[in-house]
Design a protein around this motif. Structure first.
Motif, PDB file in Angstrom:
ATOM      1  N   ASP A 317       0.808  -1.219   0.000  1.00 59.46           N
ATOM      2  CA  ASP A 317       0.000   0.000   0.000  1.00 59.46           C
ATOM      3  C   ASP A 317       0.841   1.270   0.000  1.00 59.46           C
ATOM      4  O   ASP A 317       0.581   2.196  -0.761  1.00 59.46           O
ATOM      5  CB  ASP A 317      -0.946   0.008   1.215  1.00 59.46           C
ATOM      6  N   VAL A 318       1.835   1.329   0.879  1.00 59.17           N
ATOM      7  CA  VAL A 318       2.675   2.522   0.976  1.00 59.17           C
ATOM      8  C   VAL A 318       4.122   2.106   1.212  1.00 59.17           C
ATOM      9  O   VAL A 318       4.394   1.225   2.036  1.00 59.17           O
ATOM     10  CB  VAL A 318       2.238   3.456   2.134  1.00 59.17           C
ATOM     11  N   VAL A 319       5.021   2.746   0.475  1.00 58.01           N
ATOM     12  CA  VAL A 319       6.450   2.609   0.726  1.00 58.01           C
ATOM     13  C   VAL A 319       6.969   3.990   1.082  1.00 58.01           C
ATOM     14  O   VAL A 319       6.729   4.959   0.350  1.00 58.01           O
ATOM     15  CB  VAL A 319       7.204   2.062  -0.498  1.00 58.01           C
ATOM     16  N   VAL A 320       7.646   4.097   2.211  1.00 55.57           N
ATOM     17  CA  VAL A 320       8.194   5.381   2.643  1.00 55.57           C
ATOM     18  C   VAL A 320       9.693   5.364   2.390  1.00 55.57           C
ATOM     19  O   VAL A 320      10.426   4.565   2.993  1.00 55.57           O
ATOM     20  CB  VAL A 320       7.903   5.656   4.132  1.00 55.57           C
ATOM     21  N   GLU A 321      10.126   6.212   1.465  1.00 53.28           N
ATOM     22  CA  GLU A 321      11.550   6.361   1.181  1.00 53.28           C
ATOM     23  C   GLU A 321      12.103   7.438   2.108  1.00 53.28           C
ATOM     24  O   GLU A 321      11.691   8.597   2.040  1.00 53.28           O
ATOM     25  CB  GLU A 321      11.762   6.736  -0.281  1.00 53.28           C
ATOM     26  N   ARG A 322      13.044   7.024   2.981  1.00 55.09           N
ATOM     27  CA  ARG A 322      13.550   7.915   4.028  1.00 55.09           C
ATOM     28  C   ARG A 322      15.050   8.142   3.842  1.00 55.09           C
ATOM     29  O   ARG A 322      15.822   7.181   3.933  1.00 55.09           O
ATOM     30  CB  ARG A 322      13.279   7.304   5.409  1.00 55.09           C
ATOM     31  N   PRO A 323      15.475   9.370   3.586  1.00 55.47           N
ATOM     32  CA  PRO A 323      16.901   9.639   3.383  1.00 55.47           C
ATOM     33  C   PRO A 323      17.741   9.151   4.567  1.00 55.47           C
ATOM     34  O   PRO A 323      17.465   9.486   5.715  1.00 55.47           O
ATOM     35  CB  PRO A 323      16.955  11.166   3.265  1.00 55.47           C
ATOM     36  N   GLY A 324      18.736   8.331   4.269  1.00 51.42           N
ATOM     37  CA  GLY A 324      19.627   7.839   5.317  1.00 51.42           C
ATOM     38  C   GLY A 324      19.055   6.739   6.169  1.00 51.42           C
ATOM     39  O   GLY A 324      19.696   6.286   7.124  1.00 51.42           O
ATOM     40  N   LYS A 325      17.843   6.260   5.841  1.00 50.30           N
ATOM     41  CA  LYS A 325      17.205   5.203   6.621  1.00 50.30           C
ATOM     42  C   LYS A 325      16.666   4.130   5.677  1.00 50.30           C
ATOM     43  O   LYS A 325      16.490   4.368   4.482  1.00 50.30           O
ATOM     44  CB  LYS A 325      16.053   5.767   7.458  1.00 50.30           C
ATOM     45  N   PRO A 326      16.389   2.941   6.207  1.00 57.32           N
ATOM     46  CA  PRO A 326      15.843   1.885   5.345  1.00 57.32           C
ATOM     47  C   PRO A 326      14.449   2.252   4.835  1.00 57.32           C
ATOM     48  O   PRO A 326      13.731   3.063   5.441  1.00 57.32           O
ATOM     49  CB  PRO A 326      15.770   0.668   6.279  1.00 57.32           C
ATOM     50  N   LEU A 327      14.086   1.659   3.717  1.00 57.93           N
ATOM     51  CA  LEU A 327      12.708   1.793   3.240  1.00 57.93           C
ATOM     52  C   LEU A 327      11.750   1.252   4.298  1.00 57.93           C
ATOM     53  O   LEU A 327      12.070   0.315   5.028  1.00 57.93           O
ATOM     54  CB  LEU A 327      12.500   0.995   1.957  1.00 57.93           C
ATOM     55  N   ALA A 328      10.577   1.852   4.374  1.00 56.53           N
ATOM     56  CA  ALA A 328       9.516   1.328   5.237  1.00 56.53           C
ATOM     57  C   ALA A 328       8.377   0.870   4.339  1.00 56.53           C
ATOM     58  O   ALA A 328       7.802   1.674   3.605  1.00 56.53           O
ATOM     59  CB  ALA A 328       9.038   2.389   6.212  1.00 56.53           C
ATOM     60  N   LEU A 329       8.086  -0.426   4.356  1.00 54.98           N
ATOM     61  CA  LEU A 329       6.989  -0.990   3.572  1.00 54.98           C
ATOM     62  C   LEU A 329       5.799  -1.202   4.497  1.00 54.98           C
ATOM     63  O   LEU A 329       5.910  -1.862   5.532  1.00 54.98           O
ATOM     64  CB  LEU A 329       7.408  -2.316   2.929  1.00 54.98           C
ATOM     65  N   ILE A 330       4.659  -0.633   4.099  1.00 50.54           N
ATOM     66  CA  ILE A 330       3.493  -0.611   4.981  1.00 50.54           C
ATOM     67  C   ILE A 330       2.286  -1.242   4.302  1.00 50.54           C
ATOM     68  O   ILE A 330       1.901  -0.849   3.196  1.00 50.54           O
ATOM     69  CB  ILE A 330       3.136   0.836   5.391  1.00 50.54           C
ATOM     70  N   GLU A 331       1.699  -2.193   4.963  1.00 52.01           N
ATOM     71  CA  GLU A 331       0.428  -2.778   4.556  1.00 52.01           C
ATOM     72  C   GLU A 331      -0.645  -2.220   5.485  1.00 52.01           C
ATOM     73  O   GLU A 331      -0.469  -2.171   6.715  1.00 52.01           O
ATOM     74  CB  GLU A 331       0.488  -4.297   4.666  1.00 52.01           C
ATOM     75  N   ILE A 332      -1.759  -1.758   4.921  1.00 55.35           N
ATOM     76  CA  ILE A 332      -2.827  -1.149   5.710  1.00 55.35           C
ATOM     77  C   ILE A 332      -4.029  -2.094   5.732  1.00 55.35           C
ATOM     78  O   ILE A 332      -4.550  -2.470   4.679  1.00 55.35           O
ATOM     79  CB  ILE A 332      -3.229   0.217   5.126  1.00 55.35           C
ATOM     80  N   LYS A 333      -4.440  -2.481   6.933  1.00 57.01           N
ATOM     81  CA  LYS A 333      -5.557  -3.413   7.097  1.00 57.01           C
ATOM     82  C   LYS A 333      -6.594  -2.796   8.036  1.00 57.01           C
ATOM     83  O   LYS A 333      -6.250  -2.297   9.106  1.00 57.01           O
ATOM     84  CB  LYS A 333      -5.076  -4.735   7.702  1.00 57.01           C
ATOM     85  N   SER A 334      -7.849  -2.868   7.662  1.00 60.22           N
ATOM     86  CA  SER A 334      -8.891  -2.313   8.528  1.00 60.22           C
ATOM     87  C   SER A 334      -9.330  -3.288   9.613  1.00 60.22           C
ATOM     88  O   SER A 334     -10.130  -2.934  10.485  1.00 60.22           O
ATOM     89  CB  SER A 334     -10.111  -1.917   7.689  1.00 60.22           C
ATOM     90  N   THR A 335      -8.788  -4.482   9.605  1.00 57.49           N
ATOM     91  CA  THR A 335      -9.183  -5.507  10.566  1.00 57.49           C
ATOM     92  C   THR A 335      -8.902  -5.073  12.008  1.00 57.49           C
ATOM     93  O   THR A 335      -7.978  -4.307  12.275  1.00 57.49           O
ATOM     94  CB  THR A 335      -8.444  -6.832  10.279  1.00 57.49           C
ATOM     95  N   HIS A 336      -9.689  -5.623  12.928  1.00 60.18           N
ATOM     96  CA  HIS A 336      -9.475  -5.373  14.345  1.00 60.18           C
ATOM     97  C   HIS A 336      -8.693  -6.514  15.006  1.00 60.18           C
ATOM     98  O   HIS A 336      -8.490  -6.505  16.217  1.00 60.18           O
ATOM     99  CB  HIS A 336     -10.821  -5.188  15.059  1.00 60.18           C
ATOM    100  N   GLN A 337      -8.266  -7.481  14.200  1.00 62.04           N
ATOM    101  CA  GLN A 337      -7.461  -8.580  14.730  1.00 62.04           C
ATOM    102  C   GLN A 337      -6.532  -9.087  13.626  1.00 62.04           C
ATOM    103  O   GLN A 337      -6.929  -9.846  12.743  1.00 62.04           O
ATOM    104  CB  GLN A 337      -8.343  -9.721  15.244  1.00 62.04           C
ATOM    105  N   VAL A 338      -5.278  -8.645  13.685  1.00 58.82           N
ATOM    106  CA  VAL A 338      -4.293  -9.022  12.672  1.00 58.82           C
ATOM    107  C   VAL A 338      -3.793 -10.436  12.921  1.00 58.82           C
ATOM    108  O   VAL A 338      -3.449 -10.799  14.045  1.00 58.82           O
ATOM    109  CB  VAL A 338      -3.099  -8.038  12.681  1.00 58.82           C
ATOM    110  N   ARG A 339      -3.745 -11.237  11.846  1.00 61.86           N
ATOM    111  CA  ARG A 339      -3.193 -12.593  11.911  1.00 61.86           C
ATOM    112  C   ARG A 339      -2.030 -12.699  10.925  1.00 61.86           C
ATOM    113  O   ARG A 339      -1.950 -11.954   9.947  1.00 61.86           O
ATOM    114  CB  ARG A 339      -4.257 -13.635  11.563  1.00 61.86           C
ATOM    115  N   GLN A 340      -1.165 -13.639  11.164  1.00 66.98           N
ATOM    116  CA  GLN A 340       0.021 -13.794  10.327  1.00 66.98           C
ATOM    117  C   GLN A 340      -0.331 -14.096   8.872  1.00 66.98           C
ATOM    118  O   GLN A 340       0.346 -13.621   7.950  1.00 66.98           O
ATOM    119  CB  GLN A 340       0.937 -14.894  10.883  1.00 66.98           C
ATOM    120  N   ASP A 341      -1.396 -14.856   8.638  1.00 70.56           N
ATOM    121  CA  ASP A 341      -1.752 -15.213   7.264  1.00 70.56           C
ATOM    122  C   ASP A 341      -2.226 -14.012   6.454  1.00 70.56           C
ATOM    123  O   ASP A 341      -2.299 -14.062   5.230  1.00 70.56           O
ATOM    124  CB  ASP A 341      -2.838 -16.304   7.265  1.00 70.56           C
TER     125      ASP A 341
END
Length: 385
Positions: A317-341
């Motif tokens: 969903d979103v990748v944050v490119e940060r100068p001098g820092k690692p990329l941040a890869l973000i998945e956005i879920k509307s769920t109220h209970q995150v599971r590994q799958d």
């Protein structure tokens, strides 16, 4: 009044750009005292007409002010771009110690007329609808998803008033920003484009499909998106690639600046965003992206927000490119209970980005860790980044 996050320069002249209704005038009236500030509102027809006919009156009026008046606020400067030449001259004049605060809800007319943007003598700040940080305890997720966060929304008493306000906002945009400023030649196809584009809010832009649905061509559709950008109604989110040259070959996503306005333009205000539905999930994802975009603009850390999609349609969903820092890869879920799958897509990209940080932002109130993936409540996730 809500405390706004944007940091305004204390001594330097500046532009303050933001869409209509984002609270520019309210903010400046709160930050600047009438004792040392002169206000000019070009949204008042008589004021616009007076200075458009005789721009020299502007400088004469400023020079006649008491020396105690050190700040000049001009609302909606794009209404009379010629005044910027005079502002430039007065900033450059040694005897003039005043600073100028210039607001605008459209850069279209300034760009088209090659207006004087003061050559670096005034910094640019942006103001957006209210963020969840600014709203603090007044923030309600379901309300934000349904009605957006324009300041006016929070003074209205019921959903009927909120719906009428947003519908009026959409019509006002067409009338005052588009028709009166003559930003497009033919309003009817642009009106159809607005509805189709709003229905595609947060999705990858397909210019050909939108052109077909609106009875225009892809070149016209691209120009219409340019109008939305210039009138601050939205922004592009580019696709991540390892080179800038290749980045532009992948179609971007386009996000409208406010969920309530987007829903009004797409005629979806009567649709209920019930939890656990795909529509709720789409709205939630767009809200989080808007929050990321607004906070990055206010903090100005030179982060770049992108998204990632592979040829086989695997998407982050979103990748944050940060100068001098690692990329941040973000998945956005509307769920109220995150599971590994639920995080298989994120896990899939760990081999491709071994140094990156991986996050899942969701409605789950409990922080969790799945290998390299940090699953965080979405507001906590924003604060971490």
């Amino acid at each position: 009044m809500f405390q706004r996050t944007v940091k305004l320069p204390k001594t330097q002249s500046f532009f303050l750009f933001g869409p209509r209704g984002s609270g520019k005038s309210t903010l400046l009236n709160d930050r600047f005292s009438v004792k040392d500030t002169h206000f000019i509102n070009l949204l008042i027809p008589s004021e616009e007409d007076r200075f458009a006919r005789s721009p020299e009156l502007f400088q004469a009026e400023i020079e006649a002010l008491s020396p105690k008046i050190t700040n000049i606020v001009v609302d909606e400067i794009q209404k009379v771009p010629k005044l910027l030449d005079l502002v430039h001259h007065m900033i450059e004049t040694a005897k003039n110690k005043r600073r100028f605060i210039l607001t605008g809800s459209s850069a279209r007319k300034l760009k088209r007329g090659k207006a004087n943007l003061l050559a670096g003598r005034a910094v640019t700040k942006n103001l957006f609808p209210l963020t969840q940080l600014e709203l603090a305890d007044a923030f309600d997720l379901d309300s934000a998803l349904a009605w957006g966060t324009l300041p006016k929304i929070f003074s209205l008493e019921n959903d009927k008033e909120r719906m009428e306000f947003l519908q009026t906002y959409a019509l006002t945009y067409l009338k005052e920003e588009i028709q009166l400023e003559q930003l497009v030649r033919n309003l009817d196809p642009f009106r159809r484009f607005l509805e189709v584009a709003a229905q595609s809010d947060g999705k990858i832009v397909n210019y050909l499909n939108i052109a077909r649905d609106t009875g225009t061509d892809s070149k016209t559709v691209k120009s219409y998106y340019g109008v939305l950008e210039d009138t601050l109604l939205g922004f592009y989110l580019e696709s991540l690639h390892t080179s800038v040259r290749k980045r532009i070959k992948v179609s971007p996503k386009f996000y409208f600046f406010d969920l309530g306005v987007s829903r009004a333009l797409s005629r979806q205000l009567t649709m209920k965003a019930a939890r656990s539905t795909s529509y709720y999930g789409e709205l939630f994802e767009r809200l989080v992206v808007l929050e990321l975009y607004r906070q990055e603009s206010y903090l100005n850390r030179e982060y770049r927000l992108t998204f990632l999609q592979t040829e086989d349609d695997a998407e982050i969903d979103v990748v944050v490119e940060r100068p001098g820092k690692p990329l941040a890869l973000i998945e956005i879920k509307s769920t109220h209970q995150v599971r590994q799958d639920m995080l298989r897509r994120l896990a899939h990209f760990q081999k491709d980005f071994p140094k990156a940080s991986f996050y899942c932002f969701s409605n789950d109130p409990i922080e969790k860790k799945f290998g390299k993936i940090s699953a965080l409540p979405w507001r906590k996730g924003l604060s971490v980044l």
